[in-house]
Design an enzyme around this catalytic site. Structure first.
Site, PDB file in Angstrom:
ATOM      1  N   SER A  61      25.990  58.909  19.578  1.00  0.00           N
ATOM      2  CA  SER A  61      25.584  57.776  18.746  1.00  0.00           C
ATOM      3  C   SER A  61      26.597  57.397  17.665  1.00  0.00           C
ATOM      4  O   SER A  61      26.619  56.248  17.235  1.00  0.00           O
ATOM      5  CB  SER A  61      24.232  58.047  18.095  1.00  0.00           C
ATOM      6  OG  SER A  61      24.346  58.996  17.068  1.00  0.00           O
ATOM      7  N   LYS A 105      23.821  58.897  10.761  1.00  0.00           N
ATOM      8  CA  LYS A 105      23.941  57.455  11.013  1.00  0.00           C
ATOM      9  C   LYS A 105      24.653  56.810   9.824  1.00  0.00           C
ATOM     10  O   LYS A 105      24.807  57.407   8.763  1.00  0.00           O
ATOM     11  CB  LYS A 105      22.567  56.787  11.170  1.00  0.00           C
ATOM     12  CG  LYS A 105      21.690  57.375  12.249  1.00  0.00           C
ATOM     13  CD  LYS A 105      22.178  57.064  13.626  1.00  0.00           C
ATOM     14  CE  LYS A 105      21.236  57.672  14.663  1.00  0.00           C
ATOM     15  NZ  LYS A 105      21.841  57.803  15.960  1.00  0.00           N
TER      16      LYS A 105
END
Length: 180
Positions: A61, A105
């Site tokens: 990710s 993130k």
């Protein structure tokens, strides 16, 4: 002629006192070392909980920022506690879907910001806009094609942010401060 026996009661008492003295010294040294270890563990706990902690992140990710096979990062907690994280910062967040899991993130928006994002970048160019509510942030992985993030579960409460990534320790070819 009288014979005198050696090793009588007086010498037994001296031997016992000598052994007792040795045990006291040993016990005192053990207590001092235990106290040093306890202080070290307290300092380690406070540092790990409130200042800085190492962590391992892996997965697709955050490609190309982080490696697929894993990076060891240093995460500082003070910026989050003071409310100073900003868009562009890479953060560790407790997953809103699975509290046992922590994800890394990038923050793309803060409360009050309007964020426009692609709903399903693999299959369409359709976009949607969202205004981030008070006390929340918008997080996304750098690899939008392989990231499960705010596009899937919406804005994330600020309280789930655990720390801001500031330094890469491993692999050595990426050693150093994270560039925004």
């Amino acid at each position: 002629m009288k014979c005198r026996r050696f090793g009588g009661k007086g010498e037994e008492d001296m031997g016992a006192l000598s052994k007792l003295s040795q045990w006291r010294t040993l016990a005192r040294e053990a207590a001092e070392r235990t106290a040093i270890l306890a202080k070290f563990l307290c300092i380690l706990h406070v540092t790990n909980t409130y200042i800085c902690t190492p962590t391992l992140v892996y997965g697709p990710s955050m490609l190309p920022t982080f490696n697929l096979t894993g990076d060891v990062l240093l995460v500082e907690n003070l910026t989050v506690r003071m409310g100073k994280v900003r868009p562009g910062d890479v953060v560790l967040v407790r997953s809103p879907e699975n509290p046992r899991k922590t994800v890394s993130k990038r923050i793309l928006g803060m409360e009050g910001d309007r964020v426009t994002f692609m709903i399903d970048p693999k299959n369409s160019n359709r976009c949607q806009s969202v205004v981030i509510p008070k006390g929340h942030v918008w997080i996304q992985g750098d690899n939008i094609y392989a990231s499960h993030d705010s596009r899937n579960f919406g804005p994330v409460p600020y309280g789930l942010i655990q720390g801001k990534v500031f330094f890469r320790v491993w692999p050595l070819n990426g050693f150093g401060s994270l560039r925004q």
